[in-house]
Design an enzyme around this catalytic site. Structure first.
Site, PDB file in Angstrom:
ATOM      1  N   THR A 340       7.014   7.648   4.134  1.00 21.35           N
ATOM      2  CA  THR A 340       8.334   7.670   4.763  1.00 21.35           C
ATOM      3  C   THR A 340       8.402   6.560   5.801  1.00 21.35           C
ATOM      4  OG1 THR A 340       9.940   9.022   5.991  1.00 21.35           O
ATOM      5  CG2 THR A 340       7.624   9.390   6.485  1.00 21.35           C
ATOM      6  N   HIS A 393      -5.190  20.074   7.486  1.00 22.87           N
ATOM      7  CA  HIS A 393      -6.576  20.161   7.971  1.00 22.87           C
ATOM      8  C   HIS A 393      -7.369  21.231   7.226  1.00 22.87           C
ATOM      9  CE1 HIS A 393      -9.765  19.078  10.470  1.00 22.87           C
ATOM     10  NE2 HIS A 393      -9.454  19.676  11.612  1.00 22.87           N
TER      11      HIS A 393
END
Length: 422
Positions: A340, A393
């Protein structure tokens, strides 16, 4: 008479909203000509006529929700092009004036704005939509936030009138605590405008919230010296456009750099499925495109197999289709990683949100001249860009996330090396 039904939209997409009728009752349409535009969670879809004929009845109005298989319109294939709107209007009025077989013998005079709409297939299937009401009454109820199924009509034939809606709205207001009622009252000195969220905007909102609630999302940052890339681009941009018919932009370089980094750090090119990790052996890169209706993320398929011109052409093609609302569902599905670019709007720094179920997204930002230390004594003004990697994560450790971003940085700062990444 032919029933026009809502077609299969896409995998996992079962309903949409009537955005706009492209043809009106009485219009003659050719086979394959679009009748109505539907807005789904991802793209707008036009529903074509299955044969030539005159559009007789629209069973739904703009803003109504329709499901796959619903009869959305009726088409008379035997009618001629000269039938005109009068023929459709007369048939529609006849359908509206038809009384139930077990209705009381007494007649009820109807005002023009209180004409009833025919009961659609959706009305039969959905308990919330079985009530009989005119288009004006249905619209008035939506504006009041009142479900038709909550209203007990006083009409002996079961028709819902404006006064029935007002009565139900008054009862709902009376049940509110005084403090809540005060909050609902707008201050005339502070005018506001209430805008109903589009289906796509609601979907975007829900997906972004889900991504933040589901993933263990972190963001790591770095900065890129754009000097060499901008110099290379300036040297070759004219010949590149002459040879390939497309401008040489930054997106092809960053896409190539992302593919190179994904090959070195495969867990960034993955997704979680239950208690399993799916490592993707392909490189379908999603490119975020901002449109009037919100952000869409079409996919550049097999980006590792495309050259720079191929990537630039594909990015431009998908961006144009996005702005024209012509993207197909298939062009939005299956991406493995997202890029993006907030820099086109002047963003200097941001933390992009994951495009679930992907586990990584790269944020590009504005290129800005900043002083950079060349050695212990010298500084130079260099075109610098901050880049950000948001990652999940749960499966990507900090070491791999930082390493991925450093790899992107190295490739962009040494753009000739992108030719060797394969």
């Amino acid at each position: 008479m032919i029933d026009i039904k809502v077609p299969e939209l896409a995998e996992s997409v079962t309903e949409g909203t009537v955005a706009e009728w492209l043809k009106q009752p009485g219009d003659y349409v050719e086979k394959g000509e679009d009748l109505v535009e539907l807005e789904t969670d991802k793209v707008n879809v036009e529903v074509p006529a299955e044969s030539s004929g005159v559009l007789k009845t629209q069973h739904f109005h703009p803003g109504d929700t329709v499901k796959v298989g619903d009869v959305i319109a009726s088409l008379d294939e035997t009618a001629q092009e000269s039938s005109g709107p009068e023929a459709a209007d007369s048939e529609t009025e006849a359908a509206r004036d038809k009384e139930p077989a077990d209705a009381p013998a007494q007649s009820v005079e109807k005002a023009p704005e209180q004409e009833e709409t025919p009961v659609s297939q959706a009305d039969k299937d959905s308990p919330a939509d079985r009530s009989v009401a005119s288009p004006a009454a249905r619209k008035y109820a939506r504006e009041k936030g009142i479900a038709l199924s909550e209203i007990e009509p006083r009409d002996p034939l079961g028709r819902i009138r404006k006064e029935d809606i007002d009565e139900r709205a008054a009862k709902a207001t009376a049940k509110k605590p005084a403090a809540e009622e005060e909050e609902d009252r707008d201050d005339p000195a502070k005018p506001v405008e209430r805008i109903r969220m589009s289906r796509r905007r609601k979907t975007i909102a829900n997906r972004l919230v889900d991504a933040q609630q589901t993933a263990a999302m972190l963001t790591t940052f770095n900065e890129v010296d754009m000097t060499n890339l901008m110099a290379l681009r300036n040297r070759w941009k004219e010949k590149f456009q002459e040879d390939h018919g497309v401008k040489l932009g930054f997106m092809s370089f960053f896409t190539k750099a992302v593919v190179g980094a994904l090959k070195k750090y495969p867990y960034v090119n993955a997704e979680i499925d239950g208690d399993e990790i799916i490592l993707k052996k392909y490189y379908d890169v999603s490119i975020a495109v901002s449109t009037e209706d919100g952000l869409v993320v079409p996919v550049v398929r097999d980006a590792d197999r495309l050259d720079f011109a191929g990537i630039e052409n594909e990015v431009n093609r998908l961006a144009q289709k996005a702005h024209d609302k012509k993207l197909a569902i298939e062009e939005l599905q299956g991406g493995s990683f997202t890029i993006t670019n907030g820099g086109v709007f002047g963003s200097l720094w941001s933390t992009p949100i994951l495009n679930a179920p992907q586990v990584g997204i790269l944020g590009m930002h504005k290129t800005q001249m900043r002083p950079v230390a060349i050695d212990n004594e010298n500084f130079e003004n260099r075109p610098m860009m901050y880049i950000a990697l948001s990652y999940d994560h749960r499966i990507i450790d900090g070491k791999d996330a930082v390493g991925f971003l450093v790899k992107v940085k190295e490739l962009i700062e040494n753009p000739e090396a992108l030719l060797l990444e394969g």
